[in-house]
Design an enzyme around this catalytic site. Structure first.
Site, PDB file in Angstrom:
ATOM      1  N   ASN A 193      14.642  90.282  -9.277  1.00  0.00           N
ATOM      2  CA  ASN A 193      15.907  91.213  -8.026  1.00  0.00           C
ATOM      3  C   ASN A 193      17.125  91.254  -8.045  1.00  0.00           C
ATOM      4  O   ASN A 193      18.095  90.542  -7.922  1.00  0.00           O
ATOM      5  CB  ASN A 193      15.141  90.592  -6.930  1.00  0.00           C
ATOM      6  CG  ASN A 193      15.865  90.747  -5.327  1.00  0.00           C
ATOM      7  OD1 ASN A 193      15.822  92.056  -5.925  1.00  0.00           O
ATOM      8  ND2 ASN A 193      16.079  90.359  -4.127  1.00  0.00           N
ATOM      9  N   LYS A 205      18.531  93.417  -6.128  1.00  0.00           N
ATOM     10  CA  LYS A 205      19.084  93.954  -5.363  1.00  0.00           C
ATOM     11  C   LYS A 205      19.908  95.322  -5.647  1.00  0.00           C
ATOM     12  O   LYS A 205      18.720  96.359  -6.276  1.00  0.00           O
ATOM     13  CB  LYS A 205      19.904  92.300  -4.572  1.00  0.00           C
ATOM     14  CG  LYS A 205      19.526  91.667  -4.362  1.00  0.00           C
ATOM     15  CD  LYS A 205      20.893  89.999  -3.722  1.00  0.00           C
ATOM     16  CE  LYS A 205      19.955  89.225  -4.594  1.00  0.00           C
ATOM     17  NZ  LYS A 205      19.894  88.088  -2.722  1.00  0.00           N
ATOM     18  N   HIS A 262      12.239  90.671   1.939  1.00  0.00           N
ATOM     19  CA  HIS A 262      13.368  89.719   1.761  1.00  0.00           C
ATOM     20  C   HIS A 262      14.235  89.641   3.041  1.00  0.00           C
ATOM     21  O   HIS A 262      14.687  90.775   3.603  1.00  0.00           O
ATOM     22  CB  HIS A 262      13.902  90.554   0.377  1.00  0.00           C
ATOM     23  CG  HIS A 262      15.188  89.461  -0.615  1.00  0.00           C
ATOM     24  ND1 HIS A 262      16.426  89.246   0.339  1.00  0.00           N
ATOM     25  CD2 HIS A 262      14.857  89.203  -1.465  1.00  0.00           C
ATOM     26  CE1 HIS A 262      16.506  88.608  -0.912  1.00  0.00           C
ATOM     27  NE2 HIS A 262      15.956  88.522  -1.765  1.00  0.00           N
ATOM     28  N   GLU A 295      17.124  89.542   2.888  1.00  0.00           N
ATOM     29  CA  GLU A 295      18.290  90.255   3.904  1.00  0.00           C
ATOM     30  C   GLU A 295      17.909  91.887   4.197  1.00  0.00           C
ATOM     31  O   GLU A 295      18.935  92.258   5.155  1.00  0.00           O
ATOM     32  CB  GLU A 295      18.640  90.745   1.795  1.00  0.00           C
ATOM     33  CG  GLU A 295      19.990  89.609   1.164  1.00  0.00           C
ATOM     34  CD  GLU A 295      20.179  89.147   0.377  1.00  0.00           C
ATOM     35  OE1 GLU A 295      19.540  90.873  -1.229  1.00  0.00           O
ATOM     36  OE2 GLU A 295      20.769  88.655  -0.796  1.00  0.00           O
ATOM     37  N   GLU A 303      11.387  82.040  -0.566  1.00  0.00           N
ATOM     38  CA  GLU A 303      12.686  81.780  -0.681  1.00  0.00           C
ATOM     39  C   GLU A 303      13.768  81.220   0.849  1.00  0.00           C
ATOM     40  O   GLU A 303      14.255  82.220   1.663  1.00  0.00           O
ATOM     41  CB  GLU A 303      13.504  83.193  -0.402  1.00  0.00           C
ATOM     42  CG  GLU A 303      12.692  84.097  -1.918  1.00  0.00           C
ATOM     43  CD  GLU A 303      13.393  85.300  -2.414  1.00  0.00           C
ATOM     44  OE1 GLU A 303      14.059  85.082  -3.524  1.00  0.00           O
ATOM     45  OE2 GLU A 303      14.027  85.943  -2.091  1.00  0.00           O
ATOM     46  N   GLY A 318      21.787  83.477  -3.188  1.00  0.00           N
ATOM     47  CA  GLY A 318      23.010  83.827  -3.343  1.00  0.00           C
ATOM     48  C   GLY A 318      23.421  82.425  -3.528  1.00  0.00           C
ATOM     49  O   GLY A 318      24.808  82.180  -3.537  1.00  0.00           O
ATOM     50  N   SER A 340      18.493  80.824  -6.157  1.00  0.00           N
ATOM     51  CA  SER A 340      19.228  80.598  -6.951  1.00  0.00           C
ATOM     52  C   SER A 340      18.906  79.813  -8.202  1.00  0.00           C
ATOM     53  O   SER A 340      19.035  78.323  -9.161  1.00  0.00           O
ATOM     54  CB  SER A 340      20.681  78.693  -6.881  1.00  0.00           C
ATOM     55  OG  SER A 340      20.604  80.071  -5.526  1.00  0.00           O
TER      56      SER A 340
HETATM   57  C1  PEP Z   1      16.901  86.636  -4.342  1.00  0.00           C
HETATM   58  O1  PEP Z   1      17.927  87.873  -4.006  1.00  0.00           O
HETATM   59  O2  PEP Z   1      15.413  87.059  -3.786  1.00  0.00           O
HETATM   60  C2  PEP Z   1      17.393  84.994  -4.765  1.00  0.00           C
HETATM   61  C3  PEP Z   1      16.753  84.151  -4.802  1.00  0.00           C
HETATM   62  O3  PEP Z   1      18.770  85.312  -5.694  1.00  0.00           O
HETATM   63  P1  PEP Z   1      19.007  83.932  -6.276  1.00  0.00           P
HETATM   64  O4  PEP Z   1      18.716  83.861  -7.022  1.00  0.00           O
HETATM   65  O5  PEP Z   1      20.905  85.234  -6.676  1.00  0.00           O
HETATM   66  O6  PEP Z   1      19.459  83.047  -5.187  1.00  0.00           O
END
Ligand code: PEP
Length: 250
Positions: A11, A13, A96, A98, A168, A174, A212
């Site tokens: 992803n 973003k 997602h 976000e 998630e 993040g 992460s």
């Molecule tokens: C994501 O944005 O779906 C995500 C898991 O980000 P990160 O791996 O940076 O935590």
């Protein structure tokens, strides 16, 4: 139990111009040539075509990061399923955190988006996850059950095997704070139980962990029985790191 092909999704973003996306794909492809996993690049709308064109003839799939539930209309700034399909995009991230948090994406809209994506032959990667407050309050399962029931309410039980679910936890996205393998496995197993109770082939559904994921922790997370892949944010921006995560999936 059916074999589930590992599913590793990047992803990006709001990162990568067309030139940067092209450079990434050119660097990634030789590194993952031997993979047996599904590898999916979720690119910004502007970079989709560049990624699609470079991956022809490979096993890499391309996904968008959002989609409107209508085919067309007065929805300034939005992109529809037929527009993505026309580009040879095969999948789309929906829900997602976000988008839920910053763009007011609702479960009602997601129910329509998941159904629309399936009708259009786009594979939905539906994201669900609890906040830190919900986890601390012991409400993780309640939150996930509510999201799953609402977001999947527009599809028939038999369609569930065409949906990919990404678990998630918001507190792990993040932040550098990964869920422990026990937390991730337990929660993904709970998600599969919810899907099983709704009917349909829950054992065929790919459930991803996201939050992460990095080369250093991928192998352990991906070895767990109910974790079938990863949705990777930060570590997917670097071709070498992302290739290492793909390799960890075997
Ligand atoms: C994501 O944005 O779906 C995500 C898991 O980000 P990160 O791996 O940076 O935590």
């Amino acid at each position: 139990m059916p074999e589930r092909t590992p599913y590793i999704a990047a992803n990006w973003k709001m990162h990568k111009t067309v030139a940067e996306a092209a450079e990434f794909v050119d660097a990634l492809l030789p590194r993952i040539a031997a993979t047996q996993s599904d590898v999916v690049l979720c690119a910004p709308f502007t970079a989709l075509t560049a990624v699609v064109e470079r991956r022809y003839g490979t096993a890499v799939k391309v996904a968008a990061q959002n989609m409107h539930e209508e085919d067309s209309g007065a929805f300034t700034g939005e992109v529809s399923a037929p527009m993505l399909v026309e580009l040879d995009v095969e999948a789309v991230i929906l829900g997602h955190s976000e988008r839920r948090q910053y763009f007011n994406e609702t479960d009602e809209a997601l129910a329509r988006k998941v159904a629309k994506a399936l009708t259009a032959d786009l594979e939905p990667i539906l994201c669900v996850g609890e906040s830190e407050e919900a986890r601390d309050a012991g409400e993780t399962e309640e939150v996930l059950e509510r999201q799953l029931q609402a977001d999947l309410s527009g599809i028939e039980p038999g369609q569930i095997e065409n949906v990919v679910i990404a678990y998630e936890p918001i507190w792990a996205i993040g932040t550098g704070r990964t869920a422990t393998p026990e937390q991730a496995e337990e929660t993904c197993a709970f998600i599969r139980d919810v899907l099983r109770a709704r009917g349909g082939a829950a054992d065929r559904v790919r459930i991803l962990y996201g939050g992460s994921v990095k080369p250093a922790n991928a192998a352990e997370l991906l070895s767990l029985p109910d974790i079938d892949g990863a949705l990777v944010g930060g570590a997917s921006l670097d071709a070498e790191d992302f290739a290492a995560i793909v390799e960890a999936a075997g």
